[in-house]
Write an enzyme that holds these catalytic residues in place. Structure first.
Site, short mmCIF file in Angstrom:
data_model
loop_
_atom_site.label_atom_id
_atom_site.label_comp_id
_atom_site.label_asym_id
_atom_site.label_seq_id
_atom_site.Cartn_x
_atom_site.Cartn_y
_atom_site.Cartn_z
CE LYS A 94 -12.16 -1.82 -4.49
NZ LYS A 94 -11.57 -2.73 -3.53
CE LYS A 112 -8.04 -11.34 -5.60
NZ LYS A 112 -7.92 -11.71 -4.20
CE LYS A 171 -4.41 -1.68 1.68
NZ LYS A 171 -5.49 -1.51 2.66
#
Ligand code: TRP
Length: 333
Positions: free
Chosen positions: A200, A197, A115
């Site tokens: 979004k 996979k 992140k």
């Protein structure tokens, strides 16, 4: 009556809209889980703000996800559904645990490294201490089991380390939780790029639970397949990732086997196949979408759900927090 069920706790970040991959994967099995275990589920909104959020959108997604979980079968009478920020004990224990979590161990967290790389302009302290807050989430409830995917395993490990460290100093305050490998259904890939996979972040290949039927159909019609015309519809993940993914979706949606699906489309082309899979998914999601919409139009009901959830959660959490405050030497009021 003594409750002898094992306790499960899980947080879900309201950071994106739920999609078919979430549903056909873990989510679909949660209703079975609430029968077997004493379950606490919460919207991890405090974790979500470690990355900048649009305030109105975050509020809306938090409420929508509560509605969606109920629509997917998490009966709020049978489990505790709440919002993390509604139970102040999470932040309160989070701070205490910050003081029992080492800089070095936080620096080794894979998710922190990932992140930080993705949000190089906002590597804030919350992103760094995220695992201590997550440990607080879990330890407040004396949870036996924490269902997690691969990406969260390391966070459950550090939670165990923090709990053991704290217990080592003060006696048995926390139950040391085990990771729980929940039953996952299908591992669905994206429709436009079936190597990865469903996610979004690739919206053109992602079918969202709230999407309109015509939009779902459009995404299925555009799903990537291949140029095989001899024996097109067959399950061969290496050789035919797109087609195999669609077969998997069809099987998970209808309960049919891969062989049944292959037989059903023998001699047919991809046009018919994609249309049939799309229609099956539309029908699978229709009741969930309609129920979510109905719930969202009944704000008063949703409010009673998350308020009573927060109350039930707080009564467990505050007991643990009280013990911790006392153990570490904070003067009681
Ligand atoms: N970190 C988890 C995720 O991103 C969400 C989460 C927060 C969580 N607190 C938790 C999961 C406690 C399990 C238990 O998916």
């Amino acid at each position: 009556m003594e409750n002898t069920k094992k306790r499960i706790l899980s947080g879900i970040q309201p950071s994106g809209d739920l999609h078919l991959g979430n549903y056909l994967g873990p989510l679909r099995h949660w209703p079975e889980m609430i029968e077997e275990f004493d379950c606490y589920f919460f919207m991890a909104d405090l974790h979500t703000i470690t990355v900048r959020q649009e305030p109105a959108a975050l509020r809306k997604r938090t409420l929508t996800q509560i509605a969606q979980y109920i629509a997917c079968g998490l009966d709020p009478e049978k489990c505790v559904l709440f919002v993390q920020s509604h139970v102040p004990a999470h932040s309160q224990l989070g701070w205490v645990l910050d003081c029992y979590t080492m800089f070095g161990e936080l620096s080794r967290m894979t998710q922190f490294k990932d992140k930080s790389a993705k949000n190089a302009d906002n590597i804030n302290a919350g992103l760094f201490t995220y695992p201590a807050l997550m440990a607080a989430d879990i330890l407040l409830y004396q949870a036996d089991l924490v269902p997690v995917g691969d990406d969260q395993r390391q966070h459950v490990e550090i939670c165990r380390d923090i709990a053991a460290r704290f217990n080592g100093i003060y006696g048995d305050v926390f139950k040391v939780p085990e990771p729980y490998i929940a039953k996952v259904g299908a591992r669905i890939k994206g429709l436009s790029a079936p190597e990865a996979k469903m996610s979004k972040s690739v919206p053109e290949g992602c079918v969202f639970l709230m999407e309109k039927p015509e939009d779902i159909m459009r995404k299925f019609k555009r799903a990537v397949t291949d140029s095989d015309t001899v024996n097109p519809v067959r399950y061969a993940p290496e050789e035919k990732p797109g087609v195999s993914n669609l077969i998997q979706i069809y099987a998970a949606t209808t309960g049919k086997t891969y062989e049944d699906a292959e037989a059903e489309f023998a001699g047919k082309g991809y046009g018919d196949f994609k249309k049939t899979v799309g229609e099956a998914v539309v029908e699978l999601l229709r009741p969930i979408r309609e129920e979510t919409e109905r719930l969202l139009s009944d704000k008063a009901y949703l409010e009673t759900v998350y308020r009573s959830g927060a109350e039930r959660a707080a009564s467990v959490a505050n007991r643990t927090l009280g013990k911790v405050y006392k153990k570490v030497g904070l003067l009681s009021r």
